[in-house]
Design a protein around this motif. Structure first.
Motif, mmCIF file in Angstrom:
data_model
loop_
_atom_site.group_PDB
_atom_site.id
_atom_site.type_symbol
_atom_site.label_atom_id
_atom_site.label_comp_id
_atom_site.label_asym_id
_atom_site.label_seq_id
_atom_site.Cartn_x
_atom_site.Cartn_y
_atom_site.Cartn_z
ATOM 1 N N TRP A 1 41.538 39.286 52.203
ATOM 2 C CA TRP A 1 40.701 40.258 51.511
ATOM 3 C C TRP A 1 41.307 40.532 50.145
ATOM 4 C CZ3 TRP A 1 41.839 40.312 56.627
ATOM 5 C CH2 TRP A 1 40.763 40.375 57.531
ATOM 6 N N GLY A 2 40.460 40.974 49.215
ATOM 7 C CA GLY A 2 40.951 41.250 47.877
ATOM 8 C C GLY A 2 40.197 42.380 47.209
ATOM 9 N N VAL A 3 40.685 42.759 46.054
ATOM 10 C CA VAL A 3 40.026 43.735 45.191
ATOM 11 C C VAL A 3 39.810 43.059 43.844
ATOM 12 C CG1 VAL A 3 40.227 45.939 43.982
ATOM 13 C CG2 VAL A 3 41.040 45.729 46.337
ATOM 14 N N LYS A 4 38.569 43.098 43.361
ATOM 15 C CA LYS A 4 38.255 42.502 42.070
ATOM 16 C C LYS A 4 37.947 43.610 41.071
ATOM 17 C CE LYS A 4 36.543 38.173 44.034
ATOM 18 N NZ LYS A 4 35.466 37.155 44.058
ATOM 19 N N ILE A 5 38.509 43.468 39.887
ATOM 20 C CA ILE A 5 38.302 44.434 38.822
ATOM 21 C C ILE A 5 37.833 43.675 37.585
ATOM 22 C CG2 ILE A 5 39.391 46.153 37.321
ATOM 23 C CD1 ILE A 5 41.358 46.748 39.576
ATOM 24 N N ASP A 6 36.675 44.049 37.081
ATOM 25 C CA ASP A 6 36.076 43.368 35.927
ATOM 26 C C ASP A 6 35.977 41.863 36.165
ATOM 27 O OD1 ASP A 6 35.895 45.816 34.582
ATOM 28 O OD2 ASP A 6 37.889 45.598 33.698
ATOM 29 N N GLY A 7 35.622 41.506 37.403
ATOM 30 C CA GLY A 7 35.422 40.108 37.741
ATOM 31 C C GLY A 7 36.684 39.320 38.006
ATOM 32 N N ARG A 8 37.844 39.974 37.928
ATOM 33 C CA ARG A 8 39.123 39.295 38.155
ATOM 34 C C ARG A 8 39.683 39.696 39.512
ATOM 35 N NH1 ARG A 8 42.772 41.246 33.431
ATOM 36 N NH2 ARG A 8 44.250 39.774 34.382
ATOM 37 N N LEU A 9 40.384 38.769 40.181
ATOM 38 C CA LEU A 9 41.068 39.088 41.427
ATOM 39 C C LEU A 9 42.331 39.865 41.084
ATOM 40 C CD1 LEU A 9 41.173 38.826 44.501
ATOM 41 C CD2 LEU A 9 42.417 36.667 44.206
ATOM 42 N N ALA A 10 42.304 41.163 41.345
ATOM 43 C CA ALA A 10 43.417 42.026 40.970
ATOM 44 C C ALA A 10 44.510 42.046 42.019
ATOM 45 C CB ALA A 10 42.910 43.445 40.725
ATOM 46 N N ALA A 11 44.133 41.901 43.292
ATOM 47 C CA ALA A 11 45.115 41.961 44.380
ATOM 48 C C ALA A 11 44.517 41.318 45.615
ATOM 49 C CB ALA A 11 45.525 43.403 44.669
#
Length: 245
Positions: free
Chosen positions: A141-151
């Motif tokens: 699982w991940g978190v995307k911020i502004d279309g980027r994989l942040a974590a």
């Protein structure tokens, strides 16, 4: 002292995974096994008997990439292998589950379309061995911020009653925002929902990570040994055992 069945599983956790739920990825025989190296670099022996060590040597050929050994028992090597790196680690298991993250709407299940970005994030942050096929071992699982994989965070070793939380990493641009903690709690919750106990590994000198994991409800269950090994250049190649069925 009597050793519980759980302790036996966790003493050689890689072996336990390769002889239970993750046999699909096995190369090797009855005494030594390794994951398909395209998926994971981990290998293990059933014990430290001379026969098992010879079988391990047969699985590691000249020119192979680094192979990782990870176990609570002392690591012994046959003459044909040498350790390039050794380290002390800890295996931590969940004893007091942390509350589920409130920001679950920000967490997305990662899939095949995310592989390139997952590999790039792992290469940047070095959470541990990670290849384009590592996600075949479990869910991520991940978190995307502004279309980027942040974590991201996911699962790796999977054995009877236990599943490992692994691949926890945050892009440097987004550190300090609690993403690693949020994802770790989410992954642990997913593991518990299947009836397994979450566990994870950390290097013994990574005090910051250990402190974070304690806040998330994990405690050190045992010390472990880590070795990164290769075949000695001059060592003759040993025929490997038959593939496990």
């Amino acid at each position: 002292m009597t050793v519980s069945s759980e302790d036996r599983l966790l003493n050689r956790v890689v072996w336990s995974a390769l002889t239970s739920r993750q046999q699909t990825f096995v190369q090797g025989g009855p005494l030594a096994r390794r994951f398909d190296p395209a998926v994971s670099p981990f290998a293990a022996t059933k014990d430290n008997s001379p026969e098992a060590l010879v079988e391990l040597a047969g699985l590691i050929r000249p020119g192979d990439d680094q192979v990782y050994l990870l176990q609570a028992d002392a690591i012994e090597l046959p003459d044909a292998l040498e350790a390039e790196i050794t380290a002390d680690g800890v295996l931590m298991s969940e004893v007091a589950p942390a509350s589920a993250p409130e920001e679950t709407e920000d967490i997305v299940r990662l899939g095949e379309a995310d592989i390139a970005e997952m590999v790039a994030l792992a290469e940047l942050t070095k959470p541990g061995p990670f290849t384009a096929r590592t996600p075949e071992l479990g869910s991520f699982w991940g978190v995307k911020i502004d279309g980027r994989l942040a974590a991201m965070a996911g699962t790796r070793l999977n054995l009877t009653g236990f599943t490992e939380v692994s691949g926890i990493c945050t892009h440097p641009d987004f550190r300090g925002s609690g993403l690693a903690s949020m994802l770790s709690r989410h992954v642990a919750g997913e593991i518990r929902s299947r009836g397994d106990t979450p566990f994870l590994h950390a290097y013994a000198d990574n005090h910051g990570a250990i402190a974070l994991y304690r806040k998330l409800g994990f405690e050190i269950r045992r010390e472990v040994n880590v070795a990164v090994v290769r075949r000695k250049p001059q060592a003759p190649e040993i025929p490997s055992g038959c593939a496990a069925s």
